[in-house]
Structure formats: structure tokens, C-alpha cells
Design an enzyme around this catalytic site. Structure first.
Site, PDB file in Angstrom:
ATOM      1  N   CYS A  84       0.843  -1.201   0.000  1.00 58.04           N
ATOM      2  CA  CYS A  84       0.000   0.000   0.000  1.00 58.04           C
ATOM      3  C   CYS A  84       0.880   1.252   0.000  1.00 58.04           C
ATOM      4  O   CYS A  84       1.992   1.234   0.549  1.00 58.04           O
ATOM      5  CB  CYS A  84      -0.915   0.012   1.223  1.00 58.04           C
ATOM      6  N   CYS A 165      -3.573   0.088  -3.261  1.00 61.48           N
ATOM      7  CA  CYS A 165      -4.236   0.443  -2.001  1.00 61.48           C
ATOM      8  C   CYS A 165      -3.520   1.608  -1.320  1.00 61.48           C
ATOM      9  O   CYS A 165      -2.352   1.881  -1.605  1.00 61.48           O
ATOM     10  CB  CYS A 165      -4.301  -0.765  -1.065  1.00 61.48           C
TER      11      CYS A 165
END
Ligand code: N1C
Length: 265
Positions: A84, A165
Site C-alpha cells: 500500500c 491500495c
């Protein structure tokens, strides 16, 4: 083939014959520099299986009828998660974006993933007759949209976007006359629509101008506003920064005397 030979030579291989994609795909796969980014353990990677699933995606097939399904086994095998807050998307900033990820190690583009690393700059296509691979010529995008290389990048880009993400970055080119954001690009037609609003908290646009080049568009420009509307409609939070300084400093390495590169204005 020339590009591949050069890439293999820089990796220290003695390239005498590349009339076959197998050693090329295999060697690039084995050489994927995973340690630097800690995103893949080479022990988990079976490069021969990757070669096999790549081959079955296109050999003996009509090169103009390629489908995303043809690449599913390859994507399943070679795809891997990107941490992420690390994904960097780009459009018309290919060279700059990749120079940046290589120098800063803060972000990863699709080409920094195993799949992108192996197939960046490679061209391939099948042939319905033996030996199943056309080593001479492959259809251009203008000749047929569903050619093996275009479908590969579209399929890989879709998965790269779906997997993103946290905070994601997009590097766009503000020196393009037609506008920095183009709906027909892979970023504009595929990645934007496959980012997941439940996983991505923010999209940061870096709008870079060529040093000394035209300033065709800034963050308040038309195409950026259009991109913002599309993303806001999909419930994303967007920011845009003109000439993000860490990237501009990299441009300045090649233009040290330009006034935009002076430390004291
Ligand atoms: O069409 P684009 O840019 O908007 O595609 C870029 C976008 C990036 O964010 C990547 O994640 O889509 C992904 N991508 C690649 O990683 C890639 N590597 C090489 C898309 N295309 C890629 N290529 C080749 O460049 C491919 O042949 C495609 O057609 C071009 C797209 O470049 P662009 O127009 O600057």
C-alpha cells in the site's frame, strides 16, 4: 530482439542467440531485482512455469484475436501484490516515471513488478502455422487492436490498478498539447476505472512539465479538471501538484543550468 540482447548483456549474459523467447523470459525472470524492494522472494518464483504460461497465451494463435483470458494463467502465476502507498501510475511520462522509481525506491510502477520487468520493451506474437511464433513481424496497434502486446499491457494494467491500495500517485505530462489526461490512454481508459475506492484512500497527481518545454497545462487545466471529476464521481479524494519537486530535481540532473533548476530563484 535488439533491446532484449542489450538488456541481457547489461545483466552480464553472453548473448549469442536469442532466436527463441524462452531464454530471454527465463533469464529476465530469474534476474528480477526483488531484493531492493522486498516485494517478492525469488524462491517463490518459478520462472520456467512463467515461461510456459506466457507461451501458451499466444503460440499457434491468430495474433489479432488475443483476449484477456489468454493471459489469465500468466497473470495468476507472475502477478504479486504491491505494498500500500507505493503504486505509481503514469501516462506519457514513461522515461521520467521509471527513472524516478529507480532512483528513489519510494514507489513502484508496473514495470518494477515482475511481470512489467520481464516484458517491458518486448514485442511478441503467435502464428497459426509452425513453429507457432512469428519471429519476423507482429501486427502494429493500428493494424489490429487485439494484438498480443496491447492486450498484455491492458490486462496487466487492469490488475495493477485493481490491486492498488492506500495513497496512490499518478505522474502526468503537462507539456503535451492535447492535454495531460487522455481518456483513450491505458491510464485514462483502464486504470482510472479499476482503482478500488474501498482500498484507495487518495490519488495524488504530479503534473510534470518538461524543463524548458511548453507549459501546456497546469493543475487547473481542462483535462486535469476532467480527470478530477471522473475520480470524484467514483468517490476518490484527489490532489494535484505542479512540478512535484523530488521529480523535478531528477529532471534537473539533465538540465542543471536551467532557471527552473536553480536552488535560489
Ligand atoms: O496508455 P498510457 O501511457 O496511459 O499507459 C500507462 C499506464 C501506466 O500507469 C502503466 O501502469 O498503463 C500501464 N502501462 C505500462 O506499464 C506499460 N509499459 C509499457 C501501459 N502501457 C505500457 N507500455 C507501453 O506504452 C504499451 O505499449 C502502451 O501502449 C504504451 C502506453 O504509453 P502511454 O500512452 O504513455
Amino acid at each position: 530482439v535488439k533491446i532484449l540482447e542489450d538488456r541481457l548483456k547489461t545483466l552480464g549474459y553472453d548473448v549469442t542467440c536469442t532466436d527463441n523467447y524462452k531464454p530471454v523470459v527465463f533469464l529476465l525472470c530469474v534476474d528480477y531485482p526483488d531484493d531492493s524492494n522486498c516485494i517478492l522472494s525469488s524462491r517463490d518464483t518459478d520462472c520456467l512455469k512463467i515461461w510456459e504460461s506466457f507461451k501458451y497465451a499466444f503460440i499457434y494463435k491468430n495474433p489479432c484475436n488475443t483476449t484477456a483470458e489468454d493471459y489469465q494463467p500468466l497473470m495468476e502465476l507472475a502477478g504479486h501484490p504491491i505494498p500500500c502507498n507505493k503504486s505509481l501510475f503514469w501516462s506519457k511520462t514513461n522515461d521520467l516515471a521509471h527513472r524516478y522509481t529507480k532512483s528513489s525506491h519510494s514507489f513502484l510502477t508496473l514495470e518494477d513488478s515482475l511481470l512489467g520487468y520481464i516484458f517491458d520493451g518486448v514485442s511478441w506474437c503467435g502464428d497459426p502455422s509452425a513453429p507457432g511464433i512469428n519471429y519476423e513481424s507482429c501486427p502494429k496497434r493500428s493494424e489490429c487492436e487485439s494484438n498480443p502486446v496491447s492486450v498484455f499491457w491492458k490486462t496487466a494494467s487492469k490488475r495493477f490498478a485493481e490491486a492498488a491500495c492506500g495513497v496512490v500517485q499518478v505522474m502526468l505530462n503537462g507539456s503535451i498539447e492535447a492535454g495531460a489526461f487522455r481518456s483513450s490512454s491505458i491510464f485514462g481508459s483502464i486504470e482510472v476505472f479499476n482503482l478500488n475506492p474501498n482500498k484507495v484512500s487518495e490519488i495524488q497527481i504530479w503534473l510534470m512539465h518538461d524543463i524548458g518545454g511548453p507549459q501546456s497545462e497546469s493543475c487547473s487545466g481542462h483535462s486535469i479538471q476532467r480527470l478530477k471529476r471522473i475520480l470524484e464521481e467514483r468517490n476518490f479524494t484527489i490532489t494535484c501538484e505542479d512540478n512535484y519537486r523530488p521529480v523535478q530535481l531528477l529532471q534537473c540532473v539533465r538540465n542543471p543550468d536551467h532557471q527552473d533548476c536553480r536552488l535560489c530563484p
